[in-house]
Design a protein around this motif. Structure first.
Motif, PDB file in Angstrom:
ATOM      1  N   ALA A 150       0.847  -1.193   0.000  1.00  0.00           N
ATOM      2  CA  ALA A 150       0.000   0.000   0.000  1.00  0.00           C
ATOM      3  C   ALA A 150       0.885   1.246   0.000  1.00  0.00           C
ATOM      4  N   ILE A 151       0.659   2.117  -0.985  1.00  0.00           N
ATOM      5  CA  ILE A 151       1.504   3.292  -1.173  1.00  0.00           C
ATOM      6  C   ILE A 151       0.643   4.547  -1.092  1.00  0.00           C
ATOM      7  N   ASP A 182      -1.476  -9.181   5.215  1.00  0.00           N
ATOM      8  CA  ASP A 182      -0.157  -8.676   5.553  1.00  0.00           C
ATOM      9  C   ASP A 182       0.046  -7.404   4.745  1.00  0.00           C
ATOM     10  N   ALA A 183       0.097  -6.242   5.420  1.00  0.00           N
ATOM     11  CA  ALA A 183       0.255  -4.962   4.734  1.00  0.00           C
ATOM     12  C   ALA A 183       1.711  -4.524   4.783  1.00  0.00           C
ATOM     13  N   VAL A 184       2.220  -4.142   3.618  1.00  0.00           N
ATOM     14  CA  VAL A 184       3.560  -3.572   3.502  1.00  0.00           C
ATOM     15  C   VAL A 184       3.333  -2.145   3.009  1.00  0.00           C
ATOM     16  N   LEU A 195     -13.095  -1.829   0.182  1.00  0.00           N
ATOM     17  CA  LEU A 195     -11.678  -1.990  -0.139  1.00  0.00           C
ATOM     18  C   LEU A 195     -11.271  -3.460  -0.051  1.00  0.00           C
ATOM     19  N   VAL A 196     -11.625  -4.098   1.033  1.00  0.00           N
ATOM     20  CA  VAL A 196     -11.296  -5.516   1.230  1.00  0.00           C
ATOM     21  C   VAL A 196     -11.973  -6.365   0.151  1.00  0.00           C
ATOM     22  N   GLY A 197     -13.228  -6.083  -0.141  1.00  0.00           N
ATOM     23  CA  GLY A 197     -13.945  -6.823  -1.177  1.00  0.00           C
ATOM     24  C   GLY A 197     -13.290  -6.679  -2.536  1.00  0.00           C
ATOM     25  N   VAL A 225      -5.377   2.211   6.070  1.00  0.00           N
ATOM     26  CA  VAL A 225      -5.270   1.043   5.194  1.00  0.00           C
ATOM     27  C   VAL A 225      -4.644  -0.117   5.961  1.00  0.00           C
ATOM     28  N   ASN A 226      -3.584   0.168   6.693  1.00  0.00           N
ATOM     29  CA  ASN A 226      -2.919  -0.876   7.481  1.00  0.00           C
ATOM     30  C   ASN A 226      -3.889  -1.499   8.483  1.00  0.00           C
ATOM     31  N   LEU A 227      -4.631  -0.675   9.196  1.00  0.00           N
ATOM     32  CA  LEU A 227      -5.607  -1.162  10.169  1.00  0.00           C
ATOM     33  C   LEU A 227      -6.680  -2.018   9.491  1.00  0.00           C
ATOM     34  N   THR A 228      -7.208  -1.519   8.383  1.00  0.00           N
ATOM     35  CA  THR A 228      -8.244  -2.244   7.636  1.00  0.00           C
ATOM     36  C   THR A 228      -7.736  -3.610   7.182  1.00  0.00           C
ATOM     37  N   LEU A 229      -6.548  -3.635   6.612  1.00  0.00           N
ATOM     38  CA  LEU A 229      -6.008  -4.889   6.075  1.00  0.00           C
ATOM     39  C   LEU A 229      -5.629  -5.875   7.175  1.00  0.00           C
TER      40      LEU A 229
END
Length: 123
Positions: free
Chosen positions: A5-6, A26-28, A112-114, A16-20
């Motif tokens: 995620a950029i 695994d969010a990078v 977003l997740v969907g 985004v990190n929290l959501t993922l």
């Protein structure tokens, strides 16, 4: 699922990190397109999907998408644009660069997740 995620906004990266991570992903994270390219190159395995903003310093999202699509190792990775931009011309430009889809901020976490699950085929 691993997602790169950029976004130049720390707040958006954190959201985004929290959501993922809540969904078990695994969010990078990277803070602009150039950092995204560097991060991608440093990853042991390519991510399952990439989220990128458009308006960022050093390298914008269009430049990032074009750079990723030049590399055969990453040509199959879905790239979703996550941005405040909603103009049709911007969407067209992103698709021409190689983006897979477009989500407008502020984003709905479930959507977003969907979208990530849809473009990757992963649960």
């Amino acid at each position: 699922m691993k997602v790169l995620a950029i976004d130049d906004s720390r707040t958006i990266r954190d959201l985004v990190n929290l959501t993922l991570t809540r969904e078990g992903f695994d969010a990078v994270l990277a803070d602009d397109g150039q950092h995204g390219i560097e991060t991608l190159a440093d990853m042991a395995e390519p991510p399952d999907a990439i989220l990128t903003d458009i308006n960022m310093p050093r390298m914008d999202g269009f430049g990032f998408i074009r750079e990723v699509r030049k590399q055969n190792a990453y040509d199959g990775i879905p790239i979703l644009v996550l941005t405040t931009e909603s103009a049709k011309e911007m969407r067209t430009r992103a698709r021409e660069a190689g983006a897979t889809g477009w989500i407008v901020k502020p984003f709905d976490p479930a959507r977003l997740v969907g979208a990530l699950r849809t473009v990757t085929g992963l649960q």
